[in-house]
Design a protein around this motif. Structure first.
Motif, PDB file in Angstrom:
ATOM      1  N   GLY A 132       0.801  -1.219   0.000  1.00 29.94           N
ATOM      2  CA  GLY A 132       0.000   0.000   0.000  1.00 29.94           C
ATOM      3  C   GLY A 132       0.834   1.270   0.000  1.00 29.94           C
ATOM      4  O   GLY A 132       1.915   1.356  -0.592  1.00 29.94           O
ATOM      5  N   VAL A 133       0.339   2.280   0.703  1.00 33.18           N
ATOM      6  CA  VAL A 133       0.971   3.599   0.728  1.00 33.18           C
ATOM      7  C   VAL A 133       2.413   3.550   1.242  1.00 33.18           C
ATOM      8  O   VAL A 133       3.301   4.185   0.657  1.00 33.18           O
ATOM      9  N   PRO A 134       2.720   2.827   2.331  1.00 32.54           N
ATOM     10  CA  PRO A 134       4.120   2.777   2.768  1.00 32.54           C
ATOM     11  C   PRO A 134       5.068   2.245   1.709  1.00 32.54           C
ATOM     12  O   PRO A 134       6.226   2.675   1.635  1.00 32.54           O
ATOM     13  N   LEU A 135       4.596   1.320   0.885  1.00 33.91           N
ATOM     14  CA  LEU A 135       5.438   0.811  -0.193  1.00 33.91           C
ATOM     15  C   LEU A 135       5.626   1.875  -1.277  1.00 33.91           C
ATOM     16  O   LEU A 135       6.733   2.050  -1.804  1.00 33.91           O
ATOM     17  N   LEU A 136       4.572   2.596  -1.599  1.00 36.53           N
ATOM     18  CA  LEU A 136       4.663   3.634  -2.627  1.00 36.53           C
ATOM     19  C   LEU A 136       5.637   4.739  -2.231  1.00 36.53           C
ATOM     20  O   LEU A 136       6.320   5.313  -3.090  1.00 36.53           O
ATOM     21  N   THR A 137       5.687   5.070  -0.949  1.00 39.47           N
ATOM     22  CA  THR A 137       6.548   6.166  -0.503  1.00 39.47           C
ATOM     23  C   THR A 137       7.945   5.702  -0.129  1.00 39.47           C
ATOM     24  O   THR A 137       8.820   6.535   0.126  1.00 39.47           O
ATOM     25  N   ASP A 168       3.683  13.191   2.366  1.00 35.39           N
ATOM     26  CA  ASP A 168       2.712  14.284   2.574  1.00 35.39           C
ATOM     27  C   ASP A 168       1.782  14.447   1.374  1.00 35.39           C
ATOM     28  O   ASP A 168       1.056  15.426   1.275  1.00 35.39           O
ATOM     29  N   TYR A 169       1.826  13.481   0.445  1.00 36.92           N
ATOM     30  CA  TYR A 169       0.996  13.445  -0.764  1.00 36.92           C
ATOM     31  C   TYR A 169       1.381  14.507  -1.792  1.00 36.92           C
ATOM     32  O   TYR A 169       0.601  14.801  -2.688  1.00 36.92           O
ATOM     33  N   SER A 170       2.575  15.054  -1.676  1.00 35.55           N
ATOM     34  CA  SER A 170       3.114  15.828  -2.786  1.00 35.55           C
ATOM     35  C   SER A 170       3.770  14.863  -3.767  1.00 35.55           C
ATOM     36  O   SER A 170       4.145  13.746  -3.414  1.00 35.55           O
ATOM     37  N   TRP A 171       3.887  15.292  -5.015  1.00 38.87           N
ATOM     38  CA  TRP A 171       4.403  14.443  -6.085  1.00 38.87           C
ATOM     39  C   TRP A 171       5.486  15.199  -6.831  1.00 38.87           C
ATOM     40  O   TRP A 171       5.326  16.375  -7.176  1.00 38.87           O
ATOM     41  N   GLN A 172       6.615  14.530  -7.060  1.00 36.98           N
ATOM     42  CA  GLN A 172       7.724  15.148  -7.792  1.00 36.98           C
ATOM     43  C   GLN A 172       8.116  14.266  -8.969  1.00 36.98           C
ATOM     44  O   GLN A 172       7.942  13.045  -8.929  1.00 36.98           O
ATOM     45  N   TYR A 173       8.663  14.922 -10.000  1.00 35.63           N
ATOM     46  CA  TYR A 173       8.970  14.211 -11.237  1.00 35.63           C
ATOM     47  C   TYR A 173      10.355  14.639 -11.729  1.00 35.63           C
ATOM     48  O   TYR A 173      10.637  15.835 -11.863  1.00 35.63           O
ATOM     49  N   ASP A 174      11.199  13.658 -11.987  1.00 31.97           N
ATOM     50  CA  ASP A 174      12.523  13.894 -12.555  1.00 31.97           C
ATOM     51  C   ASP A 174      12.558  13.208 -13.913  1.00 31.97           C
ATOM     52  O   ASP A 174      12.474  11.979 -13.993  1.00 31.97           O
ATOM     53  N   TRP A 175      12.645  13.985 -14.988  1.00 37.02           N
ATOM     54  CA  TRP A 175      12.642  13.375 -16.310  1.00 37.02           C
ATOM     55  C   TRP A 175      14.026  12.941 -16.765  1.00 37.02           C
ATOM     56  O   TRP A 175      14.200  12.477 -17.883  1.00 37.02           O
ATOM     57  N   GLY A 176      14.999  13.065 -15.876  1.00 40.94           N
ATOM     58  CA  GLY A 176      16.306  12.480 -16.131  1.00 40.94           C
ATOM     59  C   GLY A 176      17.191  13.273 -17.065  1.00 40.94           C
ATOM     60  O   GLY A 176      16.801  14.292 -17.637  1.00 40.94           O
ATOM     61  N   ILE A 207      -1.953  14.570  -9.711  1.00 39.28           N
ATOM     62  CA  ILE A 207      -2.528  15.903  -9.873  1.00 39.28           C
ATOM     63  C   ILE A 207      -1.443  16.856 -10.350  1.00 39.28           C
ATOM     64  O   ILE A 207      -0.374  16.944  -9.740  1.00 39.28           O
ATOM     65  N   LYS A 208      -1.720  17.548 -11.440  1.00 36.94           N
ATOM     66  CA  LYS A 208      -0.755  18.500 -11.983  1.00 36.94           C
ATOM     67  C   LYS A 208      -1.510  19.678 -12.595  1.00 36.94           C
ATOM     68  O   LYS A 208      -2.732  19.631 -12.783  1.00 36.94           O
ATOM     69  N   PHE A 209      -0.773  20.744 -12.878  1.00 36.19           N
ATOM     70  CA  PHE A 209      -1.337  21.917 -13.538  1.00 36.19           C
ATOM     71  C   PHE A 209      -0.700  22.032 -14.919  1.00 36.19           C
ATOM     72  O   PHE A 209       0.531  21.994 -15.055  1.00 36.19           O
ATOM     73  N   GLY A 210      -1.558  22.142 -15.932  1.00 37.60           N
ATOM     74  CA  GLY A 210      -1.045  22.379 -17.275  1.00 37.60           C
ATOM     75  C   GLY A 210      -0.390  23.743 -17.369  1.00 37.60           C
ATOM     76  O   GLY A 210      -0.458  24.562 -16.437  1.00 37.60           O
ATOM     77  N   PRO A 281      -1.314  19.594  -1.444  1.00 38.04           N
ATOM     78  CA  PRO A 281      -1.275  18.121  -1.300  1.00 38.04           C
ATOM     79  C   PRO A 281      -2.079  17.660  -0.096  1.00 38.04           C
ATOM     80  O   PRO A 281      -2.066  18.279   0.966  1.00 38.04           O
ATOM     81  N   GLY A 282      -2.807  16.568  -0.297  1.00 37.89           N
ATOM     82  CA  GLY A 282      -3.631  16.024   0.766  1.00 37.89           C
ATOM     83  C   GLY A 282      -5.050  16.551   0.777  1.00 37.89           C
ATOM     84  O   GLY A 282      -5.881  16.082   1.560  1.00 37.89           O
ATOM     85  N   ALA A 283      -5.341  17.528  -0.084  1.00 39.59           N
ATOM     86  CA  ALA A 283      -6.669  18.164  -0.069  1.00 39.59           C
ATOM     87  C   ALA A 283      -7.522  17.779  -1.274  1.00 39.59           C
ATOM     88  O   ALA A 283      -8.638  18.286  -1.413  1.00 39.59           O
ATOM     89  N   TYR A 284      -7.041  16.916  -2.135  1.00 42.54           N
ATOM     90  CA  TYR A 284      -7.784  16.618  -3.370  1.00 42.54           C
ATOM     91  C   TYR A 284      -8.636  15.367  -3.203  1.00 42.54           C
ATOM     92  O   TYR A 284      -8.371  14.534  -2.363  1.00 42.54           O
TER      93      TYR A 284
END
Length: 284
Positions: A132-137, A168-176, A207-210, A281-284
């Motif tokens: 579950g969530v602990p594995l994802l984080t 904390d339900y924030s999401w980050q992305y590294d495109w390398g 969740i992201k903003f265009g 994060p955490g409010a959606y």
């Protein structure tokens, strides 16, 4: 004279060996006053573990169960098992909770006499499998495979794409180092949420903003596998403009990798420049 001394030393040696053997046999014969039907077990968050406790003799008047993680007592956990006259066997059950995976989980069963003195104790060690969530984080997630409409659409430039789902339900992305593909650098990466519960994640929303958008976009993915270091996500995309279906299935496989200081959100760009939407994060 020498023969007499040899015989004497032999007798002394035999006596010591017999004494040690008796002491060893005596220690083996001692039974635990608080015995468990198992000393180890395993499970994942949400599972209920069980054990059967057997009391030997009538010395134990009170049975208390405590919990520790990496040797540190859990401050809010203490269970007293009520003892019944004429009964020497007692069941114990407890759900594995989020946080129990942070170290070595041990339940200690302590038997006390009528004066409150400790008579004996036995431990149950629990091996907690991440889920579950602990594995994802726990890991960063690197894209390893992408199948779109039945075709392999993973390019070499996508193989170093890495997601980080924070607690904390924030999401980050590294495109390398290969750089962004498919216009990834035109998005503000905000948050993630789950459908399901802490131990059983059915779906993930990213969740992201265009580009310069003030309204967030929620992209939903069905979790078809989340086990060990494997994360499989499935969604549909409107690719009718490419001559495909308006609900073209997309399957992505991610591999869990150890979190590294090399992880760089918005690699090659300034993260401060990606803040045009109000992200909570955490409010959606």
């Amino acid at each position: 004279m020498i023969n007499s001394i040899v015989r004497l030393l032999s007798l002394v040696g035999l006596g010591l060996a017999t004494l040690l053997a008796c002491e060893e046999d005596s220690s083996i014969a001692i039974e635990s006053k608080v015995a468990l039907d198992k000393t180890t077990t395993s499970g994942k968050i949400g599972d209920v573990i069980t054990a059967n406790v057997t009391l030997k003799g009538s010395d134990v008047q009170k049975l208390v169960v405590t919990k520790s993680i990496n040797g540190v007592p859990a401050p809010d956990f203490s269970v007293e098992i009520p003892l019944t006259a004429g009964n020497d066997s007692y069941p114990f059950s407890q759900m594995i909770l989020a946080g129990d995976e942070e170290g070595t989980l041990v339940y200690t069963f302590s038997g006390f006499n009528g004066s409150g003195a400790l008579i004996d104790a036995s431990d149950l060690a629990v091996s907690v499998r991440l889920s579950g969530v602990p594995l994802l984080t726990r890991y960063d997630w690197r894209l390893a495979q992408q199948i779109t409409g039945g075709d392999n659409t993973l390019t070499d430039a996508m193989r170093d794409n890495v997601y980080r789902l924070n607690a904390d339900y924030s999401w980050q992305y590294d495109w390398g180092a290969s750089g962004p593909t498919n216009f990834e650098d035109l998005n503000q990466y905000c948050a993630w949420k789950i459908i399901g519960n802490e131990s059983q994640v059915d779906s993930i929303y990213l969740i992201k903003f265009g580009f310069l958008a003030a309204t967030p976009t929620l992209e939903g993915y069905k979790v078809t596998k989340l086990e060990g270091e494997d994360l499989w996500l499935e969604t549909t995309m409107d690719l009718s403009w490419l001559g495909l279906s308006a609900e073209t299935p997309v399957i992505e496989k991610y591999i869990g990798i150890a979190k590294s200081s090399d992880f760089t959100p918005y690699r090659g760009a300034n993260p401060a420049d990606y803040s045009w939407g109000n992200c909570t994060p955490g409010a959606y």
